[in-house]
Design an enzyme around this catalytic site. Structure first.
Site, short mmCIF file in Angstrom:
data_model
loop_
_atom_site.label_atom_id
_atom_site.label_comp_id
_atom_site.label_asym_id
_atom_site.label_seq_id
_atom_site.Cartn_x
_atom_site.Cartn_y
_atom_site.Cartn_z
N HIS A 56 0.91 -1.22 -0.05
CA HIS A 56 -0.17 -0.05 0.05
C HIS A 56 0.80 1.24 -0.03
O HIS A 56 1.75 1.40 0.69
CB HIS A 56 -1.09 0.04 1.00
CG HIS A 56 -2.19 -1.02 0.94
ND1 HIS A 56 -1.68 -2.24 0.65
CD2 HIS A 56 -3.48 -0.84 0.99
CE1 HIS A 56 -2.98 -2.83 0.67
NE2 HIS A 56 -3.78 -1.85 0.68
N ARG A 470 -5.63 -10.95 -4.55
CA ARG A 470 -6.87 -10.33 -4.24
C ARG A 470 -7.45 -9.75 -5.54
O ARG A 470 -6.84 -9.30 -6.26
CB ARG A 470 -6.58 -9.23 -3.06
CG ARG A 470 -7.73 -8.32 -2.60
CD ARG A 470 -7.46 -7.39 -1.36
NE ARG A 470 -6.92 -6.19 -1.71
CZ ARG A 470 -7.30 -5.01 -1.32
NH1 ARG A 470 -8.33 -4.95 -0.40
NH2 ARG A 470 -6.81 -3.89 -1.76
N GLU A 591 -15.88 -5.11 4.28
CA GLU A 591 -15.05 -3.66 4.46
C GLU A 591 -15.98 -2.36 4.69
O GLU A 591 -15.65 -1.65 5.48
CB GLU A 591 -13.96 -3.48 3.53
CG GLU A 591 -14.18 -3.84 2.23
CD GLU A 591 -12.83 -3.82 1.07
OE1 GLU A 591 -11.92 -3.06 1.59
OE2 GLU A 591 -13.00 -4.72 0.30
N ASP A 632 -11.85 1.29 4.42
CA ASP A 632 -13.08 1.57 4.01
C ASP A 632 -14.13 1.75 4.92
O ASP A 632 -15.12 2.83 4.46
CB ASP A 632 -13.53 0.67 2.80
CG ASP A 632 -12.40 0.79 1.43
OD1 ASP A 632 -12.61 1.76 0.82
OD2 ASP A 632 -11.81 -0.25 1.36
N ARG A 670 -5.36 -3.81 8.47
CA ARG A 670 -4.96 -2.60 9.24
C ARG A 670 -4.07 -1.81 8.31
O ARG A 670 -3.19 -2.16 7.50
CB ARG A 670 -4.21 -2.88 10.19
CG ARG A 670 -4.95 -3.63 11.38
CD ARG A 670 -4.19 -3.92 12.62
NE ARG A 670 -4.97 -4.34 13.60
CZ ARG A 670 -5.82 -3.83 14.20
NH1 ARG A 670 -6.26 -2.61 14.19
NH2 ARG A 670 -6.77 -4.49 15.37
N ARG A 803 -9.38 6.69 -2.75
CA ARG A 803 -9.06 5.27 -2.07
C ARG A 803 -8.83 6.08 -0.49
O ARG A 803 -8.56 7.30 -0.28
CB ARG A 803 -7.68 4.73 -2.48
CG ARG A 803 -7.79 4.07 -3.83
CD ARG A 803 -6.61 3.26 -4.11
NE ARG A 803 -6.81 2.49 -5.20
CZ ARG A 803 -7.38 1.37 -5.05
NH1 ARG A 803 -7.84 0.51 -4.31
NH2 ARG A 803 -7.56 0.56 -6.38
#
Length: 968
Positions: A56, A470, A591, A632, A670, A803
């Site tokens: 990320h 994913r 989420e 999210d 997380r 995002r």
């Protein structure tokens, strides 16, 4: 400043005799508290924690700078040595000046976006640079503490922690992650694992020079000698010449267009150590001895004939490969850097002639030697461990070569006996050496480097980190739409849930493939099918879980199970044998608040389907994994509501699995910042619902937090201990549930008011979006080039499709940190005004979940800065929207007031003085950077093509990110 803080923390920890939350401390607490040593031992041995590193995009620093920072950390450590003389100290200060000058004059900005393979390489570098060293130390600590408190050490083949990765597997909204990227990254990870093992085995061969061994190892060494001599006799010089690893040219590599492959470049040895420690590493004041080269000759002919042909060839191949990887630098097999000059002075023609001559000279001699040799016992002077480990190294080198061929898409015909495919194959000879040493009275040797290597193999396996895949649930529905339309069955996504489940279950029970090989589909759908095909080829030996983001129904899970089954049938049909490895476990990710509320019922629905329940019991050991997302949900409803919904969802999922007698592992997605579920690991695990952490846990670590927690071996060891002890406590001493139902009702009420307040500001106020763009550098974050994926899921301008990372990142820059507290004050105020203040204080004292939620919000409020946020508004926000900013700042003050009322603290972070000191010590650096950022933003918005201004802005973003420590 940050490096100095980390160093100070490590140094303080080193001087504490009884480190809190260490294995020794927690094991002692548990035994004193009435847990039997036997229960403690069994729980630790069965514990399964997996830390999943993700790409990320919140790591702001270039890798070059990260390495320079590590060098500074080493200098600070070196400075602590008590034996440094005056001259040494002056040299050290000079080195420190050099490092800072070098950083000062290095471009801080990434000029190109990283590819997913670049991100994966960064993850592999964390393993090589830190985790590889940390794991043996961490496992020794666990083992020593277990022995002290239970009388038994940790079994050698047991590891409470493993690692996973999303780098190169996470395709959710990232079109750059393709099936080919996933395959390549998985092979790269294997390549790196094998390369690290080769280096370790080399050092071990040098160490285990003793002759005494047990009968079993003696027989194995014999077999290897017999086989080695026989092979040499049967091989003609031409074959030797042909099979030799030819030098690899750049043009051969077909990876990612026309580039050379992005195999993980090894850290140049000592790249992270400053010059003054070159000869004086660690605590010893004596010069460090360089070990001789460990390319041993085969022991059938120790008569000065030089290395065997296979060793020469493998060595050449690796040298060549590393030359490509390290851009013209070559490293030898123990990782130390050498100049680009080759080790031997032959030209390539001379080298081939030498090889041929050597091979021919060996053929007859080897057969003759075989006739002369007695076969009953080993000849005196031959070290059996070196023979066995020499064979291990040979197989590892063939394994590495095979992976190189696979990465190049070149034909790769290897006998399965020639290379290692599974962890057990590599472990077997190592464990035999271990048993032999123990039985010959050399236990102290067995428990050194050899035990460390065995523990690394158990922890990292053949892949270092298993790669999760994913994908968003909608992409699977599109794929099934294409298939059902092609088969004239209608459109899958238009069916109701019951019809979908009926269709999927029927197909899953069938034995034939569903997808015809002749099907023609859109590129997006083809990519999904290709991913499942790659998953079938790699199998669960290389891959971890298949995570479905935005999961909301039982059919989302069964759709993936069907696509997976279909791909495996197709691939095994082509192979003519079953697919390698097992099926991947399918993990729904809940989420949004709506999905979290429905999580328990989705799991109940799934487990009520006979096929699925039997599949879980048969193929996944009766274990269901469920992922909950913090980012999210926080963006959707605010931090407080998200925390409460996550707590309830986890409790509901655990209850659902218990009803069907299925074990559950919760996977926590997380982020690094509080707004995305971040915060101290210990606090987070201790505040989970009772029964949700039963010896198993998976958790993501993201972006800059990976470097902060695992970038240095000392900090990595501490983090791994904290994970272990927190999960152990949560298992053996589950946190208290709410004392009375009234507390849950109060939480519902706070959550409801908080969510309304948050959503009315962020989603319903027509001015908020424009205010957000004016008051923060959100629009400019895209120029940072810190991640391979777009900042938005879809091409809209609203907050909804932005995002979670840039949403939090932008507010952290202005020191307003709005996502972490907005709505909280309104909720607490509403309940306090109804006369429940004392109830909230009791909840804070007695309920770990509520306490950790308030503590995290208090910590973030300590980082917020009212005057700085106001300055951004006054300079950058148009007059018509300034009142909105003033209103939000009033809300910040109100939140601060009510958080202090509930916690009973007089001022923020009162119970965390060290954090308060850290924040205050950074302000002299942070505040000027914020003032600069405001001015640069003001000018840039009048002159948006000015590249110098843009660079200046990006450098202020880097600086503030480093100061705030958790960016997104």
């Amino acid at each position: 400043m940050g490096i100095a803080e980390t160093h100070h923390r490590v140094r303080k920890g080193r001087n504490v005799t009884h480190l809190s939350r260490s294995c020794d401390d927690i094991f002692n607490q548990l035994v004193q508290g009435g847990i039997s040593p036997n229960d403690l031992y069994n729980t630790v041995c069965k514990q399964e924690v997996e830390i999943v590193l993700t790409a990320h995009p919140t790591q702001i620093n270039r890798r070059t700078l990260q390495y320079k920072h590590i060098r500074i950390a080493h200098l600070l450590e070196y400075n602590d040595r008590p034996d440094l003389g005056h001259e040494d100290r002056e040299m050290l200060i000079e080195d420190l000046m050099r490092e800072i000058t070098s950083i000062w004059q290095t471009d801080e900005l990434r000029r190109h976006k990283p590819t997913p393979v670049d991100e994966a390489r960064a993850g592999l570098n964390i393993v090589e640079q830190s985790l590889w060293k940390a794991i043996p130390h961490y496992l020794r600590r666990v083992s020593n503490a277990l022995k002290k408190h239970t009388g038994k050490p940790l079994p050698l083949t047991c590891t409470p922690i493993k690692f996973g990765s999303w780098m190169g597997g996470d395709r959710d909204g990232n079109p750059n992650v393709t099936a080919k990227v996933t395959r390549d990254v998985s092979l790269l990870s294997r390549w790196m694992a094998i390369d690290l093992y080769i280096r370790e085995v080399d050092s071990l061969r040098f160490e285990l020079s003793m002759n005494q061994c047990n009968d079993r190892l003696s027989r194995l060494a014999h077999e290897i000698l017999e086989k080695g001599v026989g092979c040499l006799a049967e091989t003609s010089s031409e074959d030797l010449h042909e099979s030799r690893n030819q030098p690899l040219s750049r043009s051969q590599f077909k990876l990612h267009g026309q580039q050379a492959p992005s195999l993980p470049t090894q850290l140049p040895a000592r790249a992270d150590l400053p010059a003054c420690t070159d000869y004086n590493d660690g605590g010893s004041q004596y010069p460090k001895l360089e070990f001789p080269r460990t390319d041993y000759m085969p022991l059938s002919r120790q008569d000065g004939q030089g290395s065997s042909s296979s060793e020469i060839s493998s060595k050449d191949s690796s040298e060549n490969l590393r030359k490509l990887l390290a851009n013209g630098s070559v490293s030898n097999s123990n990782g130390s850097q050498s100049a680009v000059t080759p080790r031997c002075s032959f030209s390539s023609g001379q080298l081939l002639a030498q090889r041929k001559l050597f091979a021919e000279s060996q053929i007859g001699r080897s057969s003759f030697h075989k006739l002369l040799e007695p076969s009953s016992s080993l000849r005196p002077g031959i070290a059996p461990y070196r023979i066995v480990l020499g064979d291990v190294k040979e197989k590892l080198m063939k394994t590495r070569r095979r992976l190189e061929l696979l990465l190049e898409d070149l034909p790769c015909e290897y006998d399965p006996w020639d290379y290692y495919e599974t962890t057990d194959q590599l472990l077997e000879p190592l464990l035999q050496c271990y048993e032999s040493l123990q039985s010959c009275g050399a236990g102290i040797l067995a428990d050194g480097r050899l035990a460390d290597l065995i523990r690394r193999v158990v922890t990292f396996g053949m892949v270092l980190m298993k790669l999760d895949l994913r994908q968003e649930s909608g992409r699977h529905a599109e794929t099934l739409d294409a298939i059902t339309r092609y088969l004239d069955m209608g459109t899958y996504s238009e069916w109701d849930e019951e019809k979908k489940l009926e269709f999927l279950t029927k197909e899953l029970k069938g034995k034939r493939p569903l997808v015809p090989p002749t099907i023609e589909v859109a590129p997006d759908v083809k990519e999904v099918l290709d991913t499942f095909r790659v998953a079938a080829e790699l199998g669960s030996d290389s891959l971890g879980a298949y995570v479905i983001s935005m999961a909301s129904n039982a059919s989302d899970v069964l759709a993936v199970e069907l696509l997976q089954k279909d791909a495996r049938l197709a691939v095994s049909g082509e192979l003519g044998r079953p697919c390698p490895g097992g099926t991947l476990r399918v993990v729904p990710l809940f989420e949004t608040v709506k999905d979290l509320r429905g999580a328990g019922s989705v799991i109940r629905k799934l487990l009520s389907i006979d096929w699925y329940r039997e599949h879980i019991i048969k193929n996944h050991n009766g274990h269901q994994e469920v992922m909950v997302g913090y980012s999210d949900s926080g963006k959707d409803a605010g931090r407080f509501t998200a925390a409460w919904e996550l707590y309830k969802a986890q409790g509901d999922v655990v209850a659902a699995c218990n009803e069907f007698g299925i074990k559950v592992t919760l996977f926590h997605g997380r982020g690094g910042s509080i707004g995305r579920g971040g915060g101290p690991t210990y606090l987070a695990i201790q505040s989970q619902p009772p029964g949700s952490v039963m010896g198993t846990l998976r958790s993501t670590e993201q972006g800059e937090m990976v470097q902060a927690k695992f970038g240095l071996p000392q900090t990595a060891i501490r983090q791994l201990e904290i994970y272990t002890t927190a999960v152990l406590l949560a298992t053996l001493r589950p946190p208290q549930p709410p004392r009375e139902q009234k507390w849950c009702n109060l939480m519902e009420e706070i959550s409801k008011i908080s969510c309304q307040n948050y959503r009315s500001t962020v989603y319903e106020n027509p001015d908020f979006l424009a205010y957000f763009h004016e008051a923060t550098p959100q629009a400019e974050l895209g120029f940072l080039n810190i991640g391979s994926r777009p900042t938005r899921r879809k091409a809209s301008t609203g907050i909804g499709h932005l995002r979670a990372i840039p949403w939090v990142f932008a507010w952290t820059q202005t020191r307003f940190v709005l996502p972490a507290w907005l709505g909280v004050g309104a909720g607490l105020k509403g309940v306090c005004e109804k006369g429940h203040t004392e109830d909230l204080k009791a909840m804070y004292k007695e309920w770990p979940f509520f306490q950790s939620t308030i503590d995290l919000i208090e910590m973030v409020l300590g980082k917020a800065d009212f005057p700085i946020a106001k300055h951004y508004d006054e300079v950058l926000v148009s007059e018509s929207r300034r009142e909105l900013g003033a209103e939000l700042r009033r809300e910040l003050m109100m939140t601060e007031k009510y958080v202090l009322v509930v916690s009973g603290h007089e001022k923020l972070s009162e119970n965390n003085r060290s954090l308060r000191r850290l924040i205050e010590s950074r302000l002299p650096y942070l505040n000027p950077m914020n003032m600069l950022q405001v001015e640069v933003l003001r000018r840039l918005r009048c002159d948006d093509d000015n590249k110098q201004l843009r660079d200046a802005l990006l450098i202020t973003i880097n600086g503030i990110a480093a100061g705030m420590r958790n960016t997104g």
